[in-house]
Enzyme design. Structure first.
Site, PDB file in Angstrom:
ATOM      1  N   THR A  65       0.839  -1.206   0.000  1.00  0.00           N
ATOM      2  CA  THR A  65       0.000   0.000   0.000  1.00  0.00           C
ATOM      3  C   THR A  65       0.867   1.247   0.000  1.00  0.00           C
ATOM      4  O   THR A  65       0.608   2.205  -0.737  1.00  0.00           O
ATOM      5  CB  THR A  65      -0.942  -0.002   1.217  1.00  0.00           C
ATOM      6  OG1 THR A  65      -1.703  -1.208   1.216  1.00  0.00           O
ATOM      7  CG2 THR A  65      -1.888   1.183   1.165  1.00  0.00           C
ATOM      8  N   ASP A  66       1.908   1.254   0.804  1.00  0.00           N
ATOM      9  CA  ASP A  66       2.864   2.367   0.790  1.00  0.00           C
ATOM     10  C   ASP A  66       3.499   2.517  -0.593  1.00  0.00           C
ATOM     11  O   ASP A  66       3.609   3.627  -1.130  1.00  0.00           O
ATOM     12  CB  ASP A  66       3.977   2.127   1.815  1.00  0.00           C
ATOM     13  CG  ASP A  66       3.611   2.632   3.200  1.00  0.00           C
ATOM     14  OD1 ASP A  66       2.716   3.490   3.311  1.00  0.00           O
ATOM     15  OD2 ASP A  66       4.217   2.160   4.179  1.00  0.00           O
TER      16      ASP A  66
END
Length: 356
Positions: A122-123
């Site tokens: 996600t990062d």
């Protein structure tokens, strides 16, 4: 608030949650020399300064990519789910966004618990979206003369990455589930255990399935009325996979790879990390880069994913140490006099690391 200026680097700097930091601490890294017009290796973002108000991984990952492309990064660190909305003041971390966005719900063994991906996807996805948005904003500025405000956040990035999973629910009301390495609607399309590891095979059509059966010396399966079409194979998934799994367990991964070579069936080993960085194609793609770190000495890092025809991303530089170039940034970028810098250092407003 933590302010630092960084140049192109192959590290996406990560701050440990809870680490104590002095207020208004200036950290800096001198910029890598940019090519001038007429010189070799001119990069698309040479001469561009980026003000980055992100921290931990997603934003620094975007900054790293922009730095690879020649930009000089000025970084002010602070938290953030988006700039507005009911959760905008909540702390955001990859694992939380991965859970809230549904990513964990669809990741893991079929009959097991939700699983966090092995890296902070996600990062990283947010960093990639941010990098693309910034490039688009630069094109917008070139066309209109106006700038853009960009809002990239972890939740939006991961929900956008749900793609067909999201479409299945939004259009057909179909809730998703975990499938491990398998595919929801294609069989066989998953990992199989071998004598010494794992192999993944993706038979995306009937012709490829027939070739898989031939390699496994199970040609009769492709003619079996229960498996003749993918729809039938999905319906009879468990029985078919049990037969295939038994056969795959009889030989080593390398033996199966040799047998599949030249058949046109997509397949590959499920590598551990040592095997990844021993792979000839990984080395050919320049995915192993070396750099000199001021305290750690020589370090080796993953290289950039993209290569360009007219310039190279080479000579990577490490992220700055705390206060490594404070005086340099104050003097060269902000125009402070040496006496003023000395006063700021004595007052503790900024600090200068002994490593130069």
């Amino acid at each position: 608030m933590l302010l630092r200026a960084v140049a192109a680097t192959r590290f996406a700097g990560t701050l440990r949650p809870g680490a104590r930091r002095p207020p208004r601490l200036l950290r800096a890294q001198s910029s890598r020399a940019s090519a001038r017009p007429g010189e070799e290796n001119i990069k698309p973002l040479d001469g561009i300064k980026v003000l980055d108000l992100t921290r931990v991984l997603a934003g620094p990952f975007a900054s790293m990519i922009l730095g690879d492309l020649g930009a000089e990064i000025i970084k002010v660190e602070r938290p953030g789910y988006g700039q507005t909305g009911p959760m905008s003041q909540s702390p955001g971390y990859d694992s939380i966004a991965s859970a809230v966005s549904g990513m964990m719900h669809i990741t893991g063994p079929e009959d097991g618990e939700p699983v966090r991906p092995g890296v902070a996807m996600t990062d990283l996805a947010t960093g990639l979206y941010t990098h693309g948005a910034i490039m688009a904003a630069l094109l917008w500025r070139a066309k209109t003369g106006r700038g853009l405000h960009i809002d990239c956040n972890l939740l939006s990035s991961q929900v956008a990455c749900l793609t067909h999973i999201a479409a299945n629910y939004l259009n057909a009301g179909k809730e998703a589930k975990r499938w491990g390495t398998a595919h929801e609607s294609i069989v066989p399309y998953q990992g199989f255990k071998t004598q010494d590891g794992y192999l993944i095979v993706a038979a995306g059509n009937n012709k490829q399935f027939a070739r898989v059966c031939k390699v496994l010396n199970l040609s009769h399966l492709s003619d079996d009325p229960k498996y003749k079409t993918n729809t039938l194979r999905v319906q009879n998934r468990k029985e078919l996979l049990q037969i295939l799994s038994q056969r795959f367990s009889e030989k080593r991964t390398s033996e199966w790879l040799g047998k599949f070579e030249g058949t046109g069936v997509p397949c590959g080993p499920i590598n551990n990390i040592q095997q990844v960085f021993s792979d000839a194609q990984v080395a050919h793609n320049d995915l192993i880069m070396k750099m000199e770190h001021p305290t750690a000495g020589k370090v080796v890092i993953p290289g950039p994913a993209v290569r360009f025809s007219d310039f190279k991303i080479n000579k990577p530089t490490p992220p700055p140490l705390t206060g490594q170039h404070t005086a340099q940034v104050l003097r060269e970028m902000l125009g402070y006099k040496d006496d003023d810098i000395e006063q700021l250092l004595k007052a503790g407003t900024v600090c200068q690391n002994k490593v130069r």
